[in-house]
Design a protein around this motif. Structure first.
Motif, PDB file in Angstrom:
ATOM      1  N   ASP A  34     -32.146 -61.777 -90.724  1.00 41.83           N
ATOM      2  CA  ASP A  34     -31.698 -60.564 -90.046  1.00 41.83           C
ATOM      3  C   ASP A  34     -31.385 -60.794 -88.568  1.00 41.83           C
ATOM      4  O   ASP A  34     -30.937 -59.879 -87.883  1.00 41.83           O
ATOM      5  N   CYS A  35     -31.636 -61.984 -88.083  1.00 46.06           N
ATOM      6  CA  CYS A  35     -31.390 -62.330 -86.675  1.00 46.06           C
ATOM      7  C   CYS A  35     -30.263 -63.353 -86.622  1.00 46.06           C
ATOM      8  O   CYS A  35     -30.214 -64.275 -87.421  1.00 46.06           O
ATOM      9  N   VAL A  36     -29.361 -63.183 -85.696  1.00 41.55           N
ATOM     10  CA  VAL A  36     -28.227 -64.104 -85.589  1.00 41.55           C
ATOM     11  C   VAL A  36     -28.340 -65.013 -84.362  1.00 41.55           C
ATOM     12  O   VAL A  36     -27.344 -65.543 -83.886  1.00 41.55           O
ATOM     13  N   CYS A  37     -29.544 -65.210 -83.875  1.00 42.35           N
ATOM     14  CA  CYS A  37     -29.742 -66.016 -82.675  1.00 42.35           C
ATOM     15  C   CYS A  37     -29.568 -67.504 -82.978  1.00 42.35           C
ATOM     16  O   CYS A  37     -30.134 -68.027 -83.927  1.00 42.35           O
ATOM     17  N   TYR A  38     -28.754 -68.154 -82.175  1.00 40.68           N
ATOM     18  CA  TYR A  38     -28.600 -69.599 -82.235  1.00 40.68           C
ATOM     19  C   TYR A  38     -28.317 -70.085 -80.824  1.00 40.68           C
ATOM     20  O   TYR A  38     -28.005 -69.311 -79.928  1.00 40.68           O
ATOM     21  N   ILE A  39     -28.418 -71.374 -80.617  1.00 41.57           N
ATOM     22  CA  ILE A  39     -28.348 -71.918 -79.266  1.00 41.57           C
ATOM     23  C   ILE A  39     -26.953 -71.810 -78.657  1.00 41.57           C
ATOM     24  O   ILE A  39     -26.807 -71.789 -77.453  1.00 41.57           O
TER      25      ILE A  39
END
Length: 64
Positions: A34-39
């Protein structure tokens, strides 16, 4: 090797892996579906990648 900090947005587990397209580079992303966080970019070494992911706003050396 230093451990990855949890995702700065959802607190989920982070995973480091070789980039799918540039096999000599590394990237980090959150494991939470559910989270789209990437570097947001790739790095040449695991150490650089981990340091970039673990850097947080307000850290003493928060500039890349």
């Amino acid at each position: 090797m230093t451990e990855l900090k949890p995702c700065p947005f959802c607190g989920g587990e982070a995973i480091i892996k070789q980039d799918e397209y540039w096999y000599l580079e590394w990237t980090v992303s959150c494991c939470n579906e559910d989270c789209v966080c990437y570097i947001g970019r790739s790095y040449r070494t695991k150490e650089e990648t981990i340091a970039a992911w673990n850097r947080r706003d307000g850290d003493e050396n928060d500039r890349a």
